[in-house]
Scaffold this active site. Structure first.
Site, short mmCIF file in Angstrom:
data_model
loop_
_atom_site.label_atom_id
_atom_site.label_comp_id
_atom_site.label_asym_id
_atom_site.label_seq_id
_atom_site.Cartn_x
_atom_site.Cartn_y
_atom_site.Cartn_z
N CYS A 1 0.83 -1.20 0.00
CA CYS A 1 0.00 0.00 0.00
C CYS A 1 0.87 1.26 0.00
CB CYS A 1 -0.98 -0.04 1.17
SG CYS A 1 -2.37 1.12 1.00
N HIS B 1 -3.46 -5.23 0.59
CA HIS B 1 -2.85 -5.67 1.85
C HIS B 1 -2.83 -7.19 1.93
CE1 HIS B 1 -2.48 -1.85 4.22
NE2 HIS B 1 -3.26 -1.44 3.23
N GLU C 1 -1.19 -9.06 3.86
CA GLU C 1 -1.11 -9.56 5.23
C GLU C 1 -2.48 -9.84 5.83
OE1 GLU C 1 -1.15 -5.01 5.90
OE2 GLU C 1 -0.70 -6.47 4.31
#
Length: 226
Positions: free
Chosen positions: A99, A199, A201
């Site tokens: 990001c 994202h 994660e």
């Protein structure tokens, strides 16, 4: 052989969730996470790879632009992460920008950003979501990202206000969304240099998203050994 150390950058406080999840992925694939905060920007640190995480918008002063919006900037974090990115580039360490990390990588290479995206969205919602509800479209040319994701289209999340506009030196666009906004960049002449606008994660339950972290740690281990 020591495990590769993967630096994880972020703000001075907060962002526990993203930091924890990135560190979890790094550990899962045999790396040692090293959390870096803005208070450490003047310290000399050694690492084998780096993940620059998401967060506040990048200050437009870094790419010589006037502010179009007035969100909360974090100049100390910008300073830290610019230094870490430059160190990684100089040492050709593997780097994954997430990001704002992808945006800052682009700025470090001389590119700039769209400061607000609402006026650029025609086919997609501007709503933020951690769920994989938005469509990622990979470019047809071969890329590291295509090799890792193993798809031409897949679903991603979206938590950003800004996006890459003009590309930095040596970078190429390897994925966009349905509004043709840049979603991923990489340097084909660099061992592992990848920036993604979403994202991963938050999507560790998807194997293709975990492969981004697996490949980063694997490349760091190869360079460490070699």
């Amino acid at each position: 052989m020591a495990k590769p150390v993967i630096a994880i950058t972020g703000p001075e406080r907060g962002a526990f969730g993203p930091r924890f999840l990135v560190a979890l992925a790094v550990r899962c694939y045999g790396g040692v996470p090293l959390q870096l905060r803005p208070s450490q920007h003047e310290q000399s640190v050694s690492f084998d790879g780096v993940v620059v995480t998401g967060g506040h918008d990048v200050d437009p002063v870094l790419y010589a632009a006037e502010p179009e919006v007035h969100p909360k900037y974090d100049p100390e974090r910008d300073k830290l992460e610019m230094a870490v990115i430059k160190q990684a580039l100089q040492q050709r360490k593997p780097l994954l920008g997430i990001c704002r990390g992808a945006q800052l990588l682009n700025v470090c290479r001389g590119g700039n950003l769209h400061q607000q995206l609402k006026e650029h969205r025609y086919n997609t919602s501007h709503r933020w979501t951690v769920l994989p509800l938005k469509t990622l479209c990979l470019e047809e040319s071969p890329s590291l990202l295509a090799k890792l994701l193993k798809c031409q289209r897949c679903k991603i999340n979206s938590l950003h206000n800004q996006a890459i506009n003009q590309l930095g030196d040596g970078l190429k666009v390897v994925a966009r969304d349905l509004d043709q906004l840049v979603q991923a960049i990489e340097d084909p002449d660099y061992p592992f240099l990848l920036g993604v606008q979403w994202h991963p994660e938050f999507l560790l339950f998807l194997g293709r998203q975990r492969r981004l972290f697996k490949a980063l740690v694997a490349r760091a281990r190869e360079q460490q050994q070699g």
